[in-house]
Scaffold this motif. Structure first.
Motif, short mmCIF file in Angstrom:
data_model
loop_
_atom_site.label_atom_id
_atom_site.label_comp_id
_atom_site.label_asym_id
_atom_site.label_seq_id
_atom_site.Cartn_x
_atom_site.Cartn_y
_atom_site.Cartn_z
N GLY A 135 35.58 15.63 -31.42
CA GLY A 135 35.17 14.97 -30.77
C GLY A 135 34.92 13.60 -30.39
N ARG A 136 34.46 12.40 -29.90
CA ARG A 136 34.81 11.43 -29.45
C ARG A 136 33.98 10.45 -31.01
NH1 ARG A 136 31.28 7.77 -26.39
NH2 ARG A 136 29.76 9.28 -27.30
N ASN A 137 33.87 10.76 -32.36
CA ASN A 137 34.16 10.04 -33.28
C ASN A 137 34.83 10.38 -34.58
OD1 ASN A 137 32.89 12.75 -33.80
ND2 ASN A 137 31.10 12.14 -34.83
N GLY A 138 36.03 11.54 -34.27
CA GLY A 138 36.83 12.02 -34.56
C GLY A 138 36.46 13.19 -35.44
N HIS A 139 35.35 13.82 -35.13
CA HIS A 139 35.30 15.33 -35.77
C HIS A 139 36.28 16.25 -34.97
CE1 HIS A 139 32.22 16.10 -32.95
NE2 HIS A 139 32.78 17.30 -32.37
N ILE A 140 36.22 16.96 -36.01
CA ILE A 140 36.81 18.44 -35.98
C ILE A 140 36.52 19.11 -36.85
CG2 ILE A 140 39.41 17.20 -35.79
CD1 ILE A 140 40.10 18.15 -38.39
N GLY A 141 36.57 20.19 -35.82
CA GLY A 141 35.31 21.57 -35.99
C GLY A 141 33.96 20.76 -35.86
N PHE A 142 33.09 20.93 -36.98
CA PHE A 142 31.92 20.47 -36.64
C PHE A 142 32.12 18.87 -38.71
CE2 PHE A 142 28.59 22.26 -34.07
CZ PHE A 142 29.36 21.31 -32.93
N ASN A 143 33.16 19.15 -38.94
CA ASN A 143 33.59 18.22 -39.91
C ASN A 143 33.05 16.52 -39.48
OD1 ASN A 143 34.71 19.66 -42.30
ND2 ASN A 143 35.76 20.26 -40.60
N GLU A 144 32.22 15.73 -39.76
CA GLU A 144 31.50 14.56 -39.44
C GLU A 144 32.35 13.54 -40.45
OE1 GLU A 144 30.28 14.12 -36.65
OE2 GLU A 144 28.91 15.58 -35.91
N PRO A 145 32.51 12.90 -39.49
CA PRO A 145 32.93 11.24 -40.49
C PRO A 145 32.53 11.03 -42.04
CG PRO A 145 32.77 9.79 -38.71
CD PRO A 145 32.11 11.51 -38.47
N GLY A 146 32.83 11.21 -43.18
CA GLY A 146 32.75 11.48 -44.27
C GLY A 146 32.65 12.65 -45.35
N THR A 147 33.37 13.98 -44.40
CA THR A 147 33.40 15.08 -45.06
C THR A 147 34.77 14.56 -45.43
OG1 THR A 147 33.33 16.12 -42.78
CG2 THR A 147 34.17 17.16 -44.64
N PRO A 148 34.68 15.33 -47.09
CA PRO A 148 35.90 15.37 -48.03
C PRO A 148 36.81 16.26 -48.18
CG PRO A 148 33.91 15.59 -49.16
CD PRO A 148 33.07 16.01 -47.61
N PHE A 149 37.95 15.88 -47.46
CA PHE A 149 39.35 16.55 -46.71
C PHE A 149 39.65 17.63 -48.01
CE2 PHE A 149 41.77 12.48 -45.86
CZ PHE A 149 40.96 12.24 -44.51
N ASP A 150 38.87 18.05 -48.87
CA ASP A 150 39.20 19.12 -49.26
C ASP A 150 38.15 20.13 -48.76
OD1 ASP A 150 37.33 17.89 -51.32
OD2 ASP A 150 38.36 18.66 -52.82
N ALA A 151 37.18 20.02 -48.41
CA ALA A 151 35.58 20.62 -48.29
C ALA A 151 35.74 22.31 -47.98
CB ALA A 151 35.11 20.42 -47.03
N VAL A 181 27.24 24.99 -39.52
CA VAL A 181 28.63 25.98 -40.31
C VAL A 181 30.28 25.91 -39.69
CG1 VAL A 181 27.98 27.97 -39.84
CG2 VAL A 181 29.05 27.76 -42.07
N THR A 182 30.70 24.80 -40.73
CA THR A 182 31.73 24.90 -40.05
C THR A 182 33.14 24.60 -40.82
OG1 THR A 182 33.23 22.57 -39.23
CG2 THR A 182 31.25 22.30 -40.73
N GLN A 183 33.88 25.77 -40.75
CA GLN A 183 35.57 25.10 -41.49
C GLN A 183 35.67 23.73 -41.83
OE1 GLN A 183 39.06 27.08 -40.31
NE2 GLN A 183 37.96 28.84 -39.23
N GLY A 184 36.04 23.70 -43.57
CA GLY A 184 36.04 22.49 -43.53
C GLY A 184 37.33 21.45 -43.43
N ILE A 185 37.33 20.51 -43.49
CA ILE A 185 39.08 20.19 -43.09
C ILE A 185 39.72 20.69 -44.20
CG2 ILE A 185 40.44 17.83 -43.52
CD1 ILE A 185 38.16 16.39 -42.41
N GLY A 186 39.61 21.12 -45.84
CA GLY A 186 40.38 22.20 -46.63
C GLY A 186 40.88 23.20 -46.09
N THR A 187 40.04 24.17 -45.55
CA THR A 187 40.15 25.00 -44.93
C THR A 187 41.21 24.83 -43.83
OG1 THR A 187 37.77 26.08 -44.72
CG2 THR A 187 39.09 27.68 -43.85
N ILE A 188 41.30 24.06 -42.86
CA ILE A 188 42.22 23.13 -42.17
C ILE A 188 43.22 23.33 -42.06
CG2 ILE A 188 42.41 22.29 -39.78
CD1 ILE A 188 39.82 21.94 -39.77
#
Ligand code: GLP
Length: 242
Positions: A135-151, A181-188
């Motif tokens: 996304g333009r704000n850097g989101h991947i999946g629907f992991n918005e800014p502030g999402t823990p990397f191990d989510a 609902v989104t795969q977390g960055i931890g999942t990715i």
């Protein structure tokens, strides 16, 4: 570790990604592929579908896992990610709906069935190749800014910018669900290989923020620096600020 490939345009980049996917499918007919929504990967899916037809490639054992789904849209809504993935992946690639998994969004936004998604991915053998947009704000999946990397897979709230950007698929921004609902960055990060595609100048800031500084949770795309094998496929406009 992130490798960057800058190609002249979206067509060249999508062709390389489609070829990479097709090579994987030929080499591993029961591969597990993570698929993204958004307009960015659509051409790669179309080109992959052409290759599958051309080579009569066996797709009967593949498994697909989508990244995310809105909460509050019925699955038959044309913009639910169940519907989008069916339209852009399941039907064109000629795979059975039972081979394609999209996170189940609980009606009440509780974590209920959400956490089982990661177990489902693991039971399938883990994701061999995860496709991503940004996304333009850097989101991947629907992991918005502030999402823990191990989510792990979880329920998240969309930012106003993301809802505004995605409102182009709806009649108004009010129709864009606020939760997903989104795969977390931890999942990715558990995928064996990840490919992120970004095209156009609107993505240049997000790409710079993902690559030019050390990983930080306010820049979700930068979490991919922690991935063991991630390639960014960019056109020149998206790469302009790196
Ligand atoms: C949505 C999806 C993301 C996607 C992003 C960018 O928010 N949840 O997975 O990367 O849109 O979309 P586009 O490729 O249309 O710019």
């Amino acid at each position: 570790m992130v490798k960057v490939k800058i190609l002249p345009d979206k067509v060249n980049a999508s062709e390389e990604v489609a070829q990479t996917l097709h090579d994987l499918i030929v080499e591993k007919p029961n591969a597990v592929i993570g698929v993204a929504t958004g307009s960015t990967p659509e051409l790669a899916y179309e080109l992959l579908a052409e290759k599958i037809k051309e080579h009569n490639t066996d797709v009967s054992q593949l498994q697909f896992f989508a990244l995310d789904e809105y909460i509050g849209l019925p699955w038959d809504h044309p913009e639910s990610y169940h519907a989008v993935i069916n339209r852009t992946v399941t039907v064109p690639l000629g795979v059975e709906p039972s081979q394609v998994h999209v996170p189940e969004a609980p009606d009440d936004a509780t974590e209920g069935p959400v956490r089982y998604y990661d177990e489902h991915i693991e039971a399938a053998g883990g994701i061999d190749l995860q496709l991503l947009g940004i996304g333009r704000n850097g989101h991947i999946g629907f992991n918005e800014p502030g999402t823990p990397f191990d989510a792990p897979t979880h329920v998240g709230r969309l930012t106003d910018m993301t809802r505004q950007d995605n409102s182009r698929f709806f009649d108004s921004v009010d129709e864009v669900p606020p939760l997903a609902v989104t795969q977390g960055i931890g999942t990715i990060l558990k995928s064996r290989k990840a490919i992120l595609m970004a095209f156009g100048e609107a993505k240049a800031d997000a790409i710079r923020d993902s690559l030019a500084q050390p990983p930080a949770e306010d820049r979700p795309g930068s979490g991919l620096q922690l991935h063991s094998d991630c390639v960014f496929y960019l056109d020149e406009a998206a790469a302009a600020k790196v």
